[in-house]
Design an enzyme around this catalytic site. Structure first.
Site, PDB file in Angstrom:
ATOM      1  N   SER A   1      11.214  45.960  50.101  1.00 10.94           N
ATOM      2  CA  SER A   1      10.883  45.877  51.532  1.00 10.94           C
ATOM      3  C   SER A   1       9.629  46.800  51.705  1.00 10.94           C
ATOM      4  O   SER A   1       9.168  47.550  51.064  1.00 10.94           O
ATOM      5  CB  SER A   1      11.967  46.522  52.133  1.00 10.94           C
ATOM      6  OG  SER A   1      11.435  46.608  53.562  1.00 10.94           O
TER       7      SER A   1
ATOM      8  N   VAL B   1      28.856  44.198  44.743  1.00  8.34           N
ATOM      9  CA  VAL B   1      27.984  44.676  43.934  1.00  8.34           C
ATOM     10  C   VAL B   1      28.402  46.278  43.871  1.00  8.34           C
ATOM     11  O   VAL B   1      27.615  46.991  42.896  1.00  8.34           O
ATOM     12  CB  VAL B   1      26.565  44.543  43.962  1.00  8.34           C
ATOM     13  CG1 VAL B   1      26.133  42.921  44.147  1.00  8.34           C
ATOM     14  CG2 VAL B   1      26.069  45.094  45.332  1.00  8.34           C
TER      15      VAL B   1
ATOM     16  N   ALA C   1      23.685  35.418  48.137  1.00 10.83           N
ATOM     17  CA  ALA C   1      23.405  34.079  48.460  1.00 10.83           C
ATOM     18  C   ALA C   1      24.074  33.425  49.842  1.00 10.83           C
ATOM     19  O   ALA C   1      24.070  32.428  50.085  1.00 10.83           O
ATOM     20  CB  ALA C   1      23.422  33.157  47.208  1.00 10.83           C
TER      21      ALA C   1
ATOM     22  N   GLY D   1      20.768  34.846  54.865  1.00 10.37           N
ATOM     23  CA  GLY D   1      19.358  35.024  55.138  1.00 10.37           C
ATOM     24  C   GLY D   1      18.403  34.708  53.881  1.00 10.37           C
ATOM     25  O   GLY D   1      18.570  33.405  53.485  1.00 10.37           O
TER      26      GLY D   1
ATOM     27  N   ARG E   1      30.039  38.520  48.567  1.00 18.10           N
ATOM     28  CA  ARG E   1      31.676  38.864  48.802  1.00 18.10           C
ATOM     29  C   ARG E   1      32.112  37.687  49.780  1.00 18.10           C
ATOM     30  O   ARG E   1      33.424  37.835  49.410  1.00 18.10           O
ATOM     31  CB  ARG E   1      31.530  40.151  49.663  1.00 18.10           C
ATOM     32  CG  ARG E   1      31.042  41.481  48.867  1.00 18.10           C
ATOM     33  CD  ARG E   1      30.966  42.574  49.699  1.00 18.10           C
ATOM     34  NE  ARG E   1      29.851  42.462  50.605  1.00 18.10           N
ATOM     35  CZ  ARG E   1      29.368  43.246  51.549  1.00 18.10           C
ATOM     36  NH1 ARG E   1      30.111  44.425  51.697  1.00 18.10           N
ATOM     37  NH2 ARG E   1      28.423  42.997  52.391  1.00 18.10           N
TER      38      ARG E   1
ATOM     39  N   GLY F   1       8.098  41.928  54.921  1.00 17.80           N
ATOM     40  CA  GLY F   1       8.205  42.628  56.132  1.00 17.80           C
ATOM     41  C   GLY F   1       9.390  42.149  56.846  1.00 17.80           C
ATOM     42  O   GLY F   1      10.170  41.474  56.282  1.00 17.80           O
TER      43      GLY F   1
ATOM     44  N   ASN G   1      18.592  40.460  45.154  1.00 13.19           N
ATOM     45  CA  ASN G   1      18.369  40.145  46.445  1.00 13.19           C
ATOM     46  C   ASN G   1      19.606  40.914  47.361  1.00 13.19           C
ATOM     47  O   ASN G   1      19.049  41.348  48.575  1.00 13.19           O
ATOM     48  CB  ASN G   1      18.387  38.857  46.913  1.00 13.19           C
ATOM     49  CG  ASN G   1      18.246  38.571  48.322  1.00 13.19           C
ATOM     50  OD1 ASN G   1      17.594  38.633  49.146  1.00 13.19           O
ATOM     51  ND2 ASN G   1      19.645  37.936  48.993  1.00 13.19           N
TER      52      ASN G   1
ATOM     53  N   GLU H   1      20.632  38.050  58.890  1.00 17.45           N
ATOM     54  CA  GLU H   1      21.736  38.575  59.595  1.00 17.45           C
ATOM     55  C   GLU H   1      21.346  40.165  59.234  1.00 17.45           C
ATOM     56  O   GLU H   1      22.274  41.147  59.539  1.00 17.45           O
ATOM     57  CB  GLU H   1      23.033  38.343  58.837  1.00 17.45           C
ATOM     58  CG  GLU H   1      23.413  36.949  59.314  1.00 17.45           C
ATOM     59  CD  GLU H   1      24.767  36.520  58.642  1.00 17.45           C
ATOM     60  OE1 GLU H   1      25.456  37.144  57.751  1.00 17.45           O
ATOM     61  OE2 GLU H   1      24.889  35.161  58.621  1.00 17.45           O
TER      62      GLU H   1
ATOM     63  N   TYR I   1      17.380  54.168  54.035  1.00 17.98           N
ATOM     64  CA  TYR I   1      17.014  52.666  53.945  1.00 17.98           C
ATOM     65  C   TYR I   1      15.593  52.495  53.093  1.00 17.98           C
ATOM     66  O   TYR I   1      15.385  51.999  52.071  1.00 17.98           O
ATOM     67  CB  TYR I   1      17.115  51.836  54.895  1.00 17.98           C
ATOM     68  CG  TYR I   1      16.664  50.192  54.711  1.00 17.98           C
ATOM     69  CD1 TYR I   1      17.471  49.650  53.979  1.00 17.98           C
ATOM     70  CD2 TYR I   1      15.553  49.722  54.909  1.00 17.98           C
ATOM     71  CE1 TYR I   1      17.189  48.100  53.446  1.00 17.98           C
ATOM     72  CE2 TYR I   1      15.094  48.506  54.874  1.00 17.98           C
ATOM     73  CZ  TYR I   1      16.104  47.788  53.937  1.00 17.98           C
ATOM     74  OH  TYR I   1      15.664  46.394  53.581  1.00 17.98           O
TER      75      TYR I   1
HETATM   76  P1  NDP Z   1      21.288  39.103  55.145  1.00 10.60           P
HETATM   77  O1  NDP Z   1      22.405  40.316  55.729  1.00 10.60           O
HETATM   78  O2  NDP Z   1      21.244  38.076  55.794  1.00 10.60           O
HETATM   79  O3  NDP Z   1      21.939  38.996  53.619  1.00 10.60           O
HETATM   80  C1  NDP Z   1      22.400  40.047  52.847  1.00 10.60           C
HETATM   81  C2  NDP Z   1      23.048  39.480  51.445  1.00 10.60           C
HETATM   82  O4  NDP Z   1      23.404  40.494  50.609  1.00 10.60           O
HETATM   83  C3  NDP Z   1      23.996  38.577  51.997  1.00 10.60           C
HETATM   84  O5  NDP Z   1      24.440  37.556  51.316  1.00 10.60           O
HETATM   85  C4  NDP Z   1      25.388  39.724  51.596  1.00 10.60           C
HETATM   86  O6  NDP Z   1      26.595  39.072  51.104  1.00 10.60           O
HETATM   87  C5  NDP Z   1      24.815  40.345  50.298  1.00 10.60           C
HETATM   88  N1  NDP Z   1      25.177  41.694  50.167  1.00 10.60           N
HETATM   89  C6  NDP Z   1      25.438  42.913  50.712  1.00 10.60           C
HETATM   90  N2  NDP Z   1      26.063  43.790  50.399  1.00 10.60           N
HETATM   91  C7  NDP Z   1      26.816  43.234  49.297  1.00 10.60           C
HETATM   92  C8  NDP Z   1      27.673  43.830  48.564  1.00 10.60           C
HETATM   93  N3  NDP Z   1      28.172  45.018  48.523  1.00 10.60           N
HETATM   94  N4  NDP Z   1      28.067  43.093  47.288  1.00 10.60           N
HETATM   95  C9  NDP Z   1      27.548  41.733  47.139  1.00 10.60           C
HETATM   96  N5  NDP Z   1      26.628  41.099  47.934  1.00 10.60           N
HETATM   97  C10 NDP Z   1      26.204  41.898  49.023  1.00 10.60           C
HETATM   98  O7  NDP Z   1      20.121  40.183  54.797  1.00 10.60           O
HETATM   99  P2  NDP Z   1      18.646  39.489  54.295  1.00 10.60           P
HETATM  100  O8  NDP Z   1      18.730  38.270  53.815  1.00 10.60           O
HETATM  101  O9  NDP Z   1      17.628  39.684  55.296  1.00 10.60           O
HETATM  102  O10 NDP Z   1      18.351  40.842  53.232  1.00 10.60           O
HETATM  103  C11 NDP Z   1      18.428  40.335  51.755  1.00 10.60           C
HETATM  104  C12 NDP Z   1      17.458  41.506  51.021  1.00 10.60           C
HETATM  105  O11 NDP Z   1      16.276  41.467  51.692  1.00 10.60           O
HETATM  106  C13 NDP Z   1      18.031  42.744  51.197  1.00 10.60           C
HETATM  107  O12 NDP Z   1      17.920  43.492  50.131  1.00 10.60           O
HETATM  108  C14 NDP Z   1      17.492  43.478  52.231  1.00 10.60           C
HETATM  109  O13 NDP Z   1      17.071  44.812  52.171  1.00 10.60           O
HETATM  110  C15 NDP Z   1      16.074  42.762  51.990  1.00 10.60           C
HETATM  111  N6  NDP Z   1      14.783  42.785  53.075  1.00 10.60           N
HETATM  112  C16 NDP Z   1      15.321  42.415  54.293  1.00 10.60           C
HETATM  113  C17 NDP Z   1      14.121  42.348  55.278  1.00 10.60           C
HETATM  114  C18 NDP Z   1      14.579  41.637  56.632  1.00 10.60           C
HETATM  115  O14 NDP Z   1      13.638  42.115  57.746  1.00 10.60           O
HETATM  116  N7  NDP Z   1      15.543  40.869  56.906  1.00 10.60           N
HETATM  117  C19 NDP Z   1      12.688  42.670  54.928  1.00 10.60           C
HETATM  118  C20 NDP Z   1      12.814  43.116  53.834  1.00 10.60           C
HETATM  119  C21 NDP Z   1      13.796  43.098  52.733  1.00 10.60           C
HETATM  120  P3  NDP Z   1      28.042  39.209  51.554  1.00 10.60           P
HETATM  121  O15 NDP Z   1      28.046  39.858  52.906  1.00 10.60           O
HETATM  122  O16 NDP Z   1      28.835  37.928  51.540  1.00 10.60           O
HETATM  123  O17 NDP Z   1      28.448  40.205  50.413  1.00 10.60           O
HETATM  124  C1  8X3 Z   2      13.709  45.285  56.386  1.00 11.51           C
HETATM  125  C2  8X3 Z   2      12.415  45.374  56.968  1.00 11.51           C
HETATM  126  O1  8X3 Z   2      10.816  46.806  58.518  1.00 11.51           O
HETATM  127  O2  8X3 Z   2      13.141  46.261  59.217  1.00 11.51           O
HETATM  128  O3  8X3 Z   2      13.600  45.834  55.021  1.00 11.51           O
HETATM  129  O4  8X3 Z   2      12.919  47.917  57.477  1.00 11.51           O
HETATM  130  S1  8X3 Z   2      12.454  46.560  58.096  1.00 11.51           S
END
Ligand code: NDP
Ligand code: 8X3
Length: 226
Positions: free
Chosen positions: A140, A61, A10, A13, A34, A184, A87, A189, A153
């Site tokens: 995704s 996690v 949370a 993103g 984290r 998509g 998420n 970040e 990935y």
């Molecule tokens: P961000 O990097 O903006 O956010 C990722 C979040 O995941 C952060 O809050 C981070 O928190 C948390 N996180 C990552 N690793 C850990 C860990 N080891 N332990 C606890 N928390 C963790 O990315 P998005 O919001 O874009 O991504 C969210 C999800 O959506 C992901 O699963 C990503 O694969 C998926 N996704 C993203 C897309 C995109 O294009 N952006 C498209 C499709 C899916 P912190 O660093 O504080 O731990």
């Molecule tokens: C993140 C979307 O298309 O960059 O899951 O892999 S993509």
């Protein structure tokens, strides 16, 4: 009584946008990540907006014990979780199969698959006790369509898809719904993390088209939940 949503990742993103959205819609939010300072800032912000309630859990996690301890640490009146949103996740690197770092592969597998499994297993008993619940897993498009240099990935997100179907089949008997959302490309970040803090490489990912926003994903997630 307000509904309670548990959102992993949370601090940025999608997860952050979902936190704001669900809170605005009257949910109590349990938010994790984290980065403690970001969780604290978010908590302060939500409290200032008169939210129904917010609880922060700071843990990684990747650490199995920490996942179970975090969920177990919830006070009794926070254990009625209506909705779990898995998420938290990431991509590490965008390299050819034969060149990618094994450490990157391990980080993605441990975060996107094992982390999701730990949290889910920790939360399920609370939902079984209520004989209801809803789990939304963030997959995704990468789990549906493999692209060059996406290798592991993409595989982790295909695993999220398969695990969502597995959960759905097994948890139906407890009246627990399971949904997978497969977004998509969205500008968060995500690419900065993927390219290990290189802002130029990250910005390039979103050149030439309009990416989705975190709010778009929060919107579809809230729609799905409601
Ligand atoms: P961000 O990097 O903006 O956010 C990722 C979040 O995941 C952060 O809050 C981070 O928190 C948390 N996180 C990552 N690793 C850990 C860990 N080891 N332990 C606890 N928390 C963790 O990315 P998005 O919001 O874009 O991504 C969210 C999800 O959506 C992901 O699963 C990503 O694969 C998926 N996704 C993203 C897309 C995109 O294009 N952006 C498209 C499709 C899916 P912190 O660093 O504080 O731990
Ligand atoms: C993140 C979307 O298309 O960059 O899951 O892999 S993509």
């Amino acid at each position: 009584m307000a509904k309670t949503v548990f959102i992993t990742g949370a601090t940025s993103g999608f997860g952050k946008a979902m936190t704001h959205r669900f809170s605005r819609e009257g949910y109590r939010v349990i938010i994790t990540g984290r980065r403690q300072s970001r969780l604290a800032d978010l908590e302060k912000e939500l409290n200032a907006q008169d939210c129904a309630g917010v609880k922060t859990l700071c843990f990684d996690v990747l650490e199995r014990k920490a996942c179970f301890e975090a969920v177990a640490s919830l006070p009794k009146d926070w254990q009625m979780i209506d909705l779990l949103i898995n998420n938290a996740g990431l991509a590490a690197g965008r390299d050819l199969f034969e060149e990618a770092l094994l450490e990157d592969w391990e980080t993605m597998i441990d975060t996107n698959i094992k982390g999701l499994l730990y949290i889910t297993r920790a939360v399920i008993p609370l939902m079984v006790r209520q004989n209801r619940g809803h789990i939304i897993n963030i997959g995704s498009i990468a789990g549906k369509e493999v692209y060059e240099r996406g290798n592991v990935y993409c595989a982790t997100k295909a695993a999220v898809d398969a695990l969502s179907q597995a959960m759905r089949a097994d948890l139906l008997r407890h009246q627990i719904k399971v949904t997978a959302i497969h977004p998509g490309a969205a500008e968060t970040e995500f690419s900065l993390v993927r390219f290990k803090g290189d802002p130029e490489k990250a910005a390039k990912v979103y050149e030439g088209y309009t990416p989705l926003s975190a709010e778009d994903i929060a919107d579809i997630t809230f729609y799905t939940a409601s």
